[in-house]
Motif scaffolding. Structure first.
Motif, short mmCIF file in Angstrom:
data_model
loop_
_atom_site.label_atom_id
_atom_site.label_comp_id
_atom_site.label_asym_id
_atom_site.label_seq_id
_atom_site.Cartn_x
_atom_site.Cartn_y
_atom_site.Cartn_z
N PRO A 35 4.38 -83.07 121.05
CA PRO A 35 5.75 -82.91 120.58
C PRO A 35 6.43 -81.71 121.25
O PRO A 35 5.79 -80.68 121.46
N GLU A 36 7.71 -81.85 121.53
CA GLU A 36 8.43 -80.74 122.15
C GLU A 36 8.75 -79.65 121.15
O GLU A 36 8.88 -78.48 121.50
N ARG A 37 8.96 -80.07 119.92
CA ARG A 37 9.25 -79.12 118.85
C ARG A 37 8.36 -79.45 117.67
O ARG A 37 7.75 -80.51 117.63
N ASP A 38 8.26 -78.53 116.73
CA ASP A 38 7.52 -78.82 115.50
C ASP A 38 8.12 -80.09 114.89
O ASP A 38 9.30 -80.11 114.53
N PRO A 39 7.33 -81.16 114.78
CA PRO A 39 7.90 -82.45 114.41
C PRO A 39 8.39 -82.52 112.97
O PRO A 39 9.17 -83.41 112.64
N GLU A 40 7.96 -81.65 112.11
CA GLU A 40 8.42 -81.73 110.72
C GLU A 40 9.39 -80.60 110.36
O GLU A 40 10.35 -80.83 109.64
#
Lengths: 339, 174, 702
Positions: free
Chosen positions: C379-384
């Motif tokens: 994931p590019e960013r924290d998915p949650e």
């Protein structure tokens, strides 16, 4: 731990006399099992008669090429004895597969034979166990018994005073059984010799008794007759070292011209005593030394197995390991596909 | 029931009264406050209490003090001579063969034990030929022989080279 | 890195090493209280739930050498407000098997332990309720999880996405109850001087213990001193107060002299916490290229009736892989068990076994290299939380690890490699653990000769903190290690939280850095850069979490590659070699850090193959409650382990750039082993530990 009196004796006869006069007393060898059980409250002797340095620490040659092993010989010394390593590799390997280096340095040959079971209900005084507390029932039968017996148990219900499904923990004794050792005993009534197959017993109707020894009888030596065939010990356990057997095999095999002339086979971790696989031996003698013969032989032995809810794995495990060990001894290495 | 004994520990004699129930480990730790050997299980299952008894490694938690007699007890601390660390001490530090350090004196005593056992040619459960004249402390041999000493920090992969270095210096490893 | 590249990073030998190898570093039992020590032993309940109906201490009291028998009838009353099982001997009620129902104080340990056997206790008991099952009707959602995590997280339409997924996995994984079993048993030695209490204690941070003693004994914080300079392992069990501290202090007050209570190994299975068993259902949906469309991770675990502890098992699933539709849930059963507690990487350790096993199963269904599957779901960013990463190098860990291990060209097919009687396979799993830091205070003093004393109530439970903090301090002060005297492990020292959550160096080290900066500033501005003749002392503080913690997602990462061998006759399992590569930020001490990572991974191997406390549901106890039967890995179980780390740091986490290393090593390790086991045997074991009996079970032979 209960308070006890500590006694040393001048000689084995005096030790026997001391213990004969102490119905709640016990001999102390290396202490690696007894002291452990005393701390747990499982063993509660009021007198300890120290025989560790009293019984022989010598391994002597017998005329037939066998050995007389003093009961006081530490397990480590016995495993390191050159004659044992050359003539009875099964015995050296069994000893080395047992316990840890520290324990083997202290544990004696006599004491090793008389180890008590590791059943978790036996070692916990707050739980039922017919062996520790006759009549209290068997916690293991319907409890945690993954590493319990598959042969020769007494299965009569958890509350029945005869029920016992545990195993004998010694590795060395399994090898000794395969080797037809003779246990030399000094008792209040003098000396006697006990073929090792008659020393350890099945629980029968009295699980409290591990052996046929009478109170006050002291193991003084073990005679191991000459073997004259290759032998080895194979132990399967939950981790790579320092664990009791799930299944172990002591085997000796004499193959001439592709035919099994003689065989000795004993199993550990499967019964209340080291299990001499007499049926398998009988089937195998005179048969070709092939995987098929070995499998048929061990299966004839394991036909009598009565596994518990959670230890049926020991049947195929024992079968496989016996076959593999016999194949190794026969100098064969048949590749077998994973089933 | 008390009993008067004299324990010889790391070169010094210690007269003391012990209960017959007192183990060598408790005599050392509780009575003499010699706390190099550790208590990790009190049942011979972990090896933290390992000392050398007349040069042989034993679990001091299972040895009753009244049975020790004249035997010489050596702790890891006692392996240092004139306050100079033993080769095993230096090697354990260099290889970071411990973390919390609690099982370590037992590991060191056990290592001293296996070096002597290897010099004497004793085989182990992983020795391919138990009848061989000599034994070499390979990594697998060290692993097996040191398996009576649990390390919950799991420094095992550092203990092996720590012992191996000393084994090499002592000629029981190539 | 900016300025601190001199000692930080070096593989310095442990400064406590020489004393530890000789056995002269004093652990709790070995401290000198300055007077004869009395010994305490306890009577434990043999039932899980009920009430004491009869308790007769008279036979024990009459034994020579017995100083006192404490029971619920006569034990000093403790203050209100103690949680969990800390109100020891305050009631006749029994909440778990092993609860302390009486305690004997005697002149020697032999007398105390023997007297325990002379105390008869009767109970009005109910049958134990200890069986965890996902079918229990009384499962409930806790308000929140350990460490403040939300109980559930639901994003998107998970069920819809799973139903629509081209490829999916639906599998349930189980991990057993585990016990920490540090080799040093929990030990507390208490001495009262008037109304002041000194406790020499085995714990993960003296300040963690003080508050409960203050509450229990109605003291001011200044009246309690907890001393713990050397601790023989902990792994979470020594993080918080347990009955041992309360009992030792209570007994010392009653008999008027120093009392020590050293648990027995058997008592380590009931009195100091455990890791909850877990039952975890994992569902993954993916497109044909292996891109996850949905992740569902539903956890069932237990807690005690007297204390809620909700392990954050599915939290790694919230951060590890990208997927538009995602769900994590936690449900608890309140059982008649001792209070669970944190154990090395609580949450991640059991949770990653399930997630990383499921990822492997998905790779199998897809016919995809499991390394590649993970890379495709980076994931590019924290998915949650929808935040940027502070730093994240999981993909590089996977690639570097694959290279070091020799992963390239691996045959995806299971059960096709043999070497003699061994079936050989390899497996991979990711590792992750949150990066955090906590409030900590520090005092640094310098004398006229330029010698520094650094004081902070940090703790070294085997982590190497003694050495690493000294390195950090020396660099921060611009001096050498020999000029720095570190003082830790004493509640009289400036406040610091305990060792736990892999926050030690991040918190204590940063507090030292901040305080050193202040000291140097004062020296420069007021003393011409030289220590004044009379010396100088400066107090500093790290307020708490990173100012970037709300805007960035901070985690350590790693990748494990494992070779497993399975004996095809016996089902015995070996792990001859492994490679782990970590993104753990700055490594402060290359030697001790390697040991931490090695130890964490090895404990993961132990978890995979050996560990599990086995419950007898009829009697309600752990049957294998000692080290002969609760197997942990021995030396012979651990093979060659290649440990390395990426040369990265995380300046958003803390000024040292470190991420914490105490726990990352164990996360994912068990899955890597289980995945390699599958590759060796084509047998998928979803319930740990992977003992030889399960080989025959999976073959259908038992």
């Amino acid at each position: 731990m209960r308070e006890f009196r500590y006694e040393r004796a001048a000689d084995p006869a005096a030790a026997v006399a001391l213990l004969a006069a102490a119905p709640d007393g016990a001999f102390l060898g290396g202490g690696t099992n007894l002291v452990d059980l005393m701390k747990l409250g499982v063993a509660t002797p009021d007198v300890l008669v120290d025989v560790r340095e009293l019984t022989s620490r010598e391994v002597a040659d017998l005329p037939d090429g066998g050995l007389r092993i003093g009961a006081g010989v530490p397990n480590a010394d016995l495993a390191a004895d050159r004659r044992v390593r050359e003539r009875f590799p099964v015995l050296a390997q069994a000893l080395l597969a047992g316990a840890s280096g520290q324990l083997r340095n202290r544990a004696t040959t006599g004491g090793n034979l008389l180890q008590r079971t590791r059943c978790g209900y036996f070692t916990d005084v707050t739980k039922p166990c017919n062996k520790r507390s006759p009549g209290s029932g068997c916690g293991a039968l319907e409890g945690v018994h993954r590493n319990h017996a598959i042969l020769g148990q007494t299965i009569a219900g958890s509350d029945d005073p005869a029920t016992c499904v545990t195993t004998h923990p010694s590795d060395m004794a399994v090898a000794m059984v395969a080797l037809d050792a003779v246990v030399r005993v000094l008792g209040p009534d003098g000396e006697r010799e006990i073929p090792i197959a008659e020393l350890h017993r099945l629980p029968g109707s009295d699980p409290s008794r591990d052996t046929t020894l009478r109170h006050g009888e002291l193991v003084t030596a073990i005679d191991v007759p000459a073997l004259g065939m290759p032998s080895r010990y194979r132990k399967v356990r939950d981790r790579a070292s320092f664990a009791f057997a799930l299944v172990s095999v002591a085997a000796a095999l004499d193959v001439r011209d592709g035919v099994v002339r003689d065989v000795r086979l004993a199993l550990g971790g499967v019964a209340h005593k080291p299990w001499r696989a007499s049926a398998a031996e009988y089937v195998l003698r005179g048969m070709p030394a092939t995987e098929a013969s070995f499998a048929a032989a061990v299966e004839s032995e394991l036909e009598a197995a009565t596994p518990l809810r959670d230890n049926a794995f020991k049947v195929p495990m024992a079968r496989n390991v016996v076959v593999r060990t016999l194949l190794d001894l026969a100098g064969r290495d048949t590749e077998r596909e994973l089933a | 029931m008390d009993s008067q004994i004299t324990l010889r520990v790391d070169g010094a004699a210690h007269p003391l009264a012990v209960d017959t129930r007192t183990t060598l480990l408790d005599a050392l730790r509780e009575r003499l406050r010699i706390t190099s050997p550790k208590k990790g299980c009190d049942h011979g299952q972990c090896g933290a209490c390992t000392v050398l008894l007349d040069g042989r490694r034993v679990n001091s938690c299972l040895v009753l003090a009244v049975t020790v007699g004249d035997a010489e007890v050596t702790t890891s601390d006692g392996l240092a001579v004139d306050d100079v660390p033993h080769a095993l001490h230096r090697s354990f530090v260099e290889h970071d063969a411990f973390q919390c350090g609690y099982c370590t004196p037992g590991q060191v005593c056990s290592a001293a034990g296996i070096l002597a056992e290897a010099r004497a040619g004793w085989p182990s459960a992983v020795t391919p030929d138990v009848a061989a004249d000599t034994v070499e402390l390979t990594d697998d041999e060290i692993r097996e022989r040191m398996s009576g000493n649990l390390c919950r920090c799991a420094a095992y992969a550092n203990i092996v080279p720590a012992v191996a270095d000393v084994a090499r210096a002592e000629g029981v490893r190539r | 890195m900016t300025t601190m590249d001199r000692l930080v990073g070096a593989g310095v030998d442990r400064i406590d090493g020489p004393a530890k190898v000789r056995g002269t570093a004093p652990y709790a039992y070995e401290q000198d209280p300055g007077e004869p020590i009395a010994h305490l032993a306890v009577v434990q309940s043999t039932v899980n739930r009920g009430r004491i109906s009869r308790l007769d201490p008279s036979r024990a009291e009459a034994l020579p050498g017995v100083l006192a028998v404490l029971t619920p009838a006569n034990a000093p009353r403790l203050g209100k407000g103690l949680a969990s099982d800390l109100p020891v001997l305050q009631s006749l009620d029994v909440h778990y098997q092993g609860q302390v129902v009486a305690a004997v104080v005697a002149e020697t340990s032999e007398i105390a332990k023997a007297a325990v056997g002379a105390i008869a206790v009767g109970y009005d008991a109910e049958p134990p309720d200890v069986a965890l099952s996902p079918d229990r009707e009384d499962l409930y959602a806790p308000e929140k999880l350990m460490a403040g995590f939300a109980t559930d997280s639901i994003i998107g339409d998970v069920d819809g996405a799973l139903a629509a997924a081209v490829v999916s996995i639906d599998a349930t994984y189980e991990t057993p109850t585990q016990h920490h079993n540090p080799i040093e048993m929990h030990t507390s030695m208490a001495r009262w001087d008037g109304d002041s209490l000194t406790l020499w204690d085995a714990d993960q941070g003296p300040h963690n213990i003080v508050n409960d003693l203050v509450t229990g004994f109605g003291l001011d914080a200044g009246q309690v001193r907890v001393i713990s300079p050397y601790v023989g392992g902990a792994f979470g069990s020594k993080a918080f107060t347990h009955p041992n501290q309360m009992l030792a202090a209570m007994a010392a007050r009653v008999v008027g002299r120093t009392v020590v209570y050293e648990l027995t190994r058997q008592q380590m299975f009931s009195l100091v916490g455990h890791r909850t068993p877990t039952i975890q259902r994992l569902r993954l949906g993916a497109d044909p290229e292996g891109r996850l469309t949905a992740i569902s991770h539903e956890v069932v675990e237990h807690t005690a009736r007297i204390a809620e502890f909700a392990e954050q098992t599915a939290t790694p699933t919230r951060v590890l892989y990208a997927a538009p539709h995602r769900r994590t849930t936690h449900r608890l059963a309140r059982l008649d068990v001792p209070p669970p507690t944190i154990m090395r990487a609580p949450g991640e350790t059991p949770g990653m076994f399930a997630l990383e096993s499921a990822m492997d199963e998905l790779a199998v269904v897809l016919g995809l290299d499991p390394v590649e599957l993970r890379i495709r779901n980076e994931p590019e960013r924290d998915p949650e939380r929808d935040l940027p990463w502070s730093t994240r190098n999981l993909v590089e860990c996977l690639r570097t690890g694959a290279e070091r291990f020799g992963w390239a060209g691996r045959d995806l097919r299971p059960g096709v490699r043999t070497e003699g009687r061994w079936l050989v396979g390899t497996g991979v799993a990711s590792a992750t653990y949150p990066t955090r830091r906590r409030k900590a205070q520090c005092r640094i003093s310098v004398d006229g000769a330029g010698r520094y004393v650094v004081e902070i109530d940090g703790s070294d439970i085997g982590t190497g903190a003694w050495t690493a903090l000294t390195q950090i301090a020396a660099d921060a002060l611009g001096t050498d290690m020999a000029s720095v005297e570190l003082r830790i492990g004493d509640s009289r020292l400036p406040f610091a939280g305990g060792a736990g959550g892999s926050t030690g160096l991040a918190s204590w080290g940063t507090a030292i850095v901040f305080t050193a900066r202040d000291l140097r500033k004062q020296l420069d501005e007021q003393h011409g850069g030289q220590p004044p003749a009379g010396g100088l002392s400066v107090d500093g503080e790290l307020p708490g979490e990173s100012p970037h913690a709300k805007t960035h997602s901070m985690h350590a990462y790693g990748a494990h590659f494992v070779e497993v061998r399975v004996d095809r006759d016996s089902g015995e399992v070996r792990v001859p070699r492994a490679t782990s590569v970590y993104d753990a930020g700055t490594i402060v001490n290359a030697k001790t850090a390697r040991s931490q990572l090695l130890g964490g991974f090895s404990m993961g191997v132990s978890m995979a193959l050996h560990e599990g406390s086995v419950t007898d549901e009829r009697y309600g106890h752990y049957v294998n409650h000692d080290l002969a039967e609760y197997h942990v890995a021995t030396n012979a179980d651990i093979g060659e382990i290649d440990i390395s780390w990426l040369d990265v740091d995380d300046q958003l986490a803390n000024p040292i750039g470190l991420k914490g290393i105490g726990e990352i090593g164990i996360t994912g390790a068990a899955a890597a082993v289980a995945n390699a086991y599958w590759h060796a045997t084509r047998l998928r074991i979803r319930d740990l530990p992977i003992t030889p009996d399960k080989y025959f079970r999976e073959l259908g032979e038992s």
